[in-house]
Structure formats: C-alpha cells, structure tokens
Design an enzyme around this catalytic site. Sequence first.
Site, mmCIF file in Angstrom:
data_model
loop_
_atom_site.group_PDB
_atom_site.id
_atom_site.type_symbol
_atom_site.label_atom_id
_atom_site.label_comp_id
_atom_site.label_asym_id
_atom_site.label_seq_id
_atom_site.Cartn_x
_atom_site.Cartn_y
_atom_site.Cartn_z
ATOM 1 N N ASN A 175 4.310 6.617 -13.508
ATOM 2 C CA ASN A 175 4.886 7.816 -14.013
ATOM 3 C C ASN A 175 6.438 7.562 -14.440
ATOM 4 O O ASN A 175 7.085 6.744 -13.503
ATOM 5 C CB ASN A 175 4.895 8.889 -12.509
ATOM 6 C CG ASN A 175 3.536 9.033 -12.163
ATOM 7 O OD1 ASN A 175 2.541 9.291 -12.877
ATOM 8 N ND2 ASN A 175 3.126 9.128 -10.682
ATOM 9 N N VAL A 222 10.099 8.031 -7.353
ATOM 10 C CA VAL A 222 11.066 6.884 -6.719
ATOM 11 C C VAL A 222 11.445 6.085 -7.859
ATOM 12 O O VAL A 222 10.602 5.712 -8.893
ATOM 13 C CB VAL A 222 10.234 5.886 -5.885
ATOM 14 C CG1 VAL A 222 11.124 4.755 -5.428
ATOM 15 C CG2 VAL A 222 10.083 6.803 -4.638
ATOM 16 N N HIS A 245 7.605 1.280 -10.911
ATOM 17 C CA HIS A 245 6.468 0.891 -10.320
ATOM 18 C C HIS A 245 5.124 1.299 -10.828
ATOM 19 O O HIS A 245 4.821 2.363 -11.522
ATOM 20 C CB HIS A 245 6.340 1.539 -8.914
ATOM 21 C CG HIS A 245 6.666 3.060 -8.865
ATOM 22 N ND1 HIS A 245 7.651 3.644 -8.799
ATOM 23 C CD2 HIS A 245 5.687 4.064 -8.413
ATOM 24 C CE1 HIS A 245 7.656 4.794 -8.735
ATOM 25 N NE2 HIS A 245 6.385 5.291 -8.775
ATOM 26 N N MET A 246 3.931 0.241 -10.644
ATOM 27 C CA MET A 246 2.628 0.468 -11.293
ATOM 28 C C MET A 246 1.882 1.068 -9.868
ATOM 29 O O MET A 246 1.850 0.424 -8.996
ATOM 30 C CB MET A 246 1.944 -0.715 -11.665
ATOM 31 C CG MET A 246 0.636 -0.485 -12.247
ATOM 32 S SD MET A 246 -0.115 -2.240 -12.250
ATOM 33 C CE MET A 246 0.372 -2.500 -14.183
ATOM 34 N N HIS A 247 1.199 1.975 -10.147
ATOM 35 C CA HIS A 247 0.158 2.702 -9.151
ATOM 36 C C HIS A 247 -1.125 1.960 -9.362
ATOM 37 O O HIS A 247 -1.422 2.057 -10.704
ATOM 38 C CB HIS A 247 0.042 4.276 -9.236
ATOM 39 C CG HIS A 247 1.075 4.932 -8.835
ATOM 40 N ND1 HIS A 247 1.174 5.636 -7.548
ATOM 41 C CD2 HIS A 247 2.212 5.415 -9.439
ATOM 42 C CE1 HIS A 247 2.370 6.338 -7.473
ATOM 43 N NE2 HIS A 247 2.835 6.233 -8.816
ATOM 44 N N ARG A 262 0.734 -1.180 -0.006
ATOM 45 C CA ARG A 262 0.026 -0.041 0.035
ATOM 46 C C ARG A 262 0.905 1.380 0.054
ATOM 47 O O ARG A 262 1.905 1.281 0.550
ATOM 48 C CB ARG A 262 -0.940 -0.102 1.161
ATOM 49 C CG ARG A 262 -1.984 -1.119 1.179
ATOM 50 C CD ARG A 262 -3.173 -0.955 2.145
ATOM 51 N NE ARG A 262 -3.885 -2.410 2.137
ATOM 52 C CZ ARG A 262 -4.694 -2.639 1.242
ATOM 53 N NH1 ARG A 262 -5.064 -1.857 0.384
ATOM 54 N NH2 ARG A 262 -5.223 -3.803 1.370
ATOM 55 N N ASP A 263 0.573 2.320 -0.925
ATOM 56 C CA ASP A 263 1.137 3.566 -0.852
ATOM 57 C C ASP A 263 0.957 4.159 0.218
ATOM 58 O O ASP A 263 0.073 4.431 0.968
ATOM 59 C CB ASP A 263 0.788 4.475 -1.875
ATOM 60 C CG ASP A 263 1.580 5.475 -2.310
ATOM 61 O OD1 ASP A 263 2.115 5.400 -3.419
ATOM 62 O OD2 ASP A 263 1.732 6.462 -1.657
ATOM 63 N N ILE A 264 2.152 4.939 0.942
ATOM 64 C CA ILE A 264 2.320 5.458 2.223
ATOM 65 C C ILE A 264 1.303 6.668 2.430
ATOM 66 O O ILE A 264 1.029 7.070 3.375
ATOM 67 C CB ILE A 264 3.654 5.694 2.696
ATOM 68 C CG1 ILE A 264 3.943 5.786 4.178
ATOM 69 C CG2 ILE A 264 4.179 6.998 1.759
ATOM 70 C CD1 ILE A 264 5.343 5.823 4.574
HETATM 71 P P1 AMP Z 1 6.017 8.059 -7.863
HETATM 72 O O1 AMP Z 1 5.866 9.475 -7.457
HETATM 73 O O2 AMP Z 1 5.108 7.862 -9.074
HETATM 74 O O3 AMP Z 1 7.555 7.780 -8.060
HETATM 75 O O4 AMP Z 1 5.495 7.131 -6.966
HETATM 76 C C1 AMP Z 1 6.022 6.961 -5.586
HETATM 77 C C2 AMP Z 1 5.149 6.624 -4.669
HETATM 78 O O5 AMP Z 1 5.911 5.912 -3.658
HETATM 79 C C3 AMP Z 1 4.247 7.827 -4.002
HETATM 80 O O6 AMP Z 1 2.957 7.810 -4.191
HETATM 81 C C4 AMP Z 1 4.674 7.805 -2.635
HETATM 82 O O7 AMP Z 1 3.723 7.992 -1.715
HETATM 83 C C5 AMP Z 1 5.009 6.346 -2.192
HETATM 84 N N1 AMP Z 1 6.021 6.113 -1.336
HETATM 85 C C6 AMP Z 1 7.039 6.692 -0.901
HETATM 86 N N2 AMP Z 1 7.797 6.107 0.162
HETATM 87 C C7 AMP Z 1 7.032 5.232 0.472
HETATM 88 C C8 AMP Z 1 6.951 3.926 1.461
HETATM 89 N N3 AMP Z 1 7.929 3.861 2.178
HETATM 90 N N4 AMP Z 1 5.924 3.247 1.398
HETATM 91 C C9 AMP Z 1 5.009 3.170 0.607
HETATM 92 N N5 AMP Z 1 4.765 3.942 -0.393
HETATM 93 C C10 AMP Z 1 5.693 4.825 -0.360
#
Ligand code: AMP
Length: 115
Positions: A88, A97, A101-103, A32-34
């Site tokens: 993204n 990040v 990663h797939m949202h 799950r996204d934080i």
């Molecule tokens: P992006 O901006 O597309 O690179 O997405 C990166 C995502 O990672 C964002 O939606 C953040 O909220 C999420 N994120 C960052 N750190 C963590 C973490 N420790 N655990 C879960 N999600 C994270």
Amino acid sequence: MPLDAECLFCKIIEGNIPADIVYRDENVVAFRDISPKAPTHVLIIPTVHVENVAELAKMSSVITASLFSAAKEIADSEGLDGYRTVFNTGASAGQSVFHAHMHLLGGRPLTWPPG
Ligand code: AMP
C-alpha cells in the site's frame, strides 16, 4: 540510511517493540501482522527507514530483491501453495505505517479484485 526514532517499524527492527519475527537478514526483517487478514499475514520491511516502496525504488535494487526473495522463503516455510504480495503506497491506498512494507498473505483462497 538511519532508522527513525519515531517510526513503529524501526522500533521493531531495533527490538524496542516486540514482534513475532519470522525472518531476518541484513536487508529485511519479517514479522507477523498484529491484525492478520489471512492465516498467514507477514510484513516484510527493509532494515533502512524509507517511507514507501516508491522511495525504495530510488535506492539499491538489492533491497527490493531481498523483499521478494524473503517472501518466497517465508511462503515455503509456511507451506503456502500460493500467496499474494501487496504494497500500500500512500494514505489513499490504505498505507497507515510510513515505513515501506510488503504484506505477504496466504493460507486461504484470495479473491480478486481486492477492495
Ligand atoms: P498498511 O496499512 O499497509 O500501512 O499496513 C500496516 C500494517 O501494520 C497493518 O496491517 C497493521 O495491522 C500492521 N501493524 C501495525 N502495528 C503493528 C505491530 N505493532 N506489529 C505488527 N503489525 C502491526
């Protein structure tokens, strides 16, 4: 391909940083996204360190297929009747990040176009 000791998501794969993991197989991990942007907001990542989906496209298509099949499985287990998948790719597109990663987003009406 090795994991990257400096990469946040590689640390989650290895269990060195806690995450709410909802799915795992040999090719992908999902958690799950934080900072969730919808009632269901899960990140599905390859278990190899690769910067983004453009780089992933140069690798085995099995991994890419696993991202999408995991999305379907998670959406079913979350009871979603519809869902959105987003990659993204690059800072100008909002990538923060640099581990592909797939949202997976769902659980509320999703408007279009995204911002
Ligand atoms: P992006 O901006 O597309 O690179 O997405 C990166 C995502 O990672 C964002 O939606 C953040 O909220 C999420 N994120 C960052 N750190 C963590 C973490 N420790 N655990 C879960 N999600 C994270």
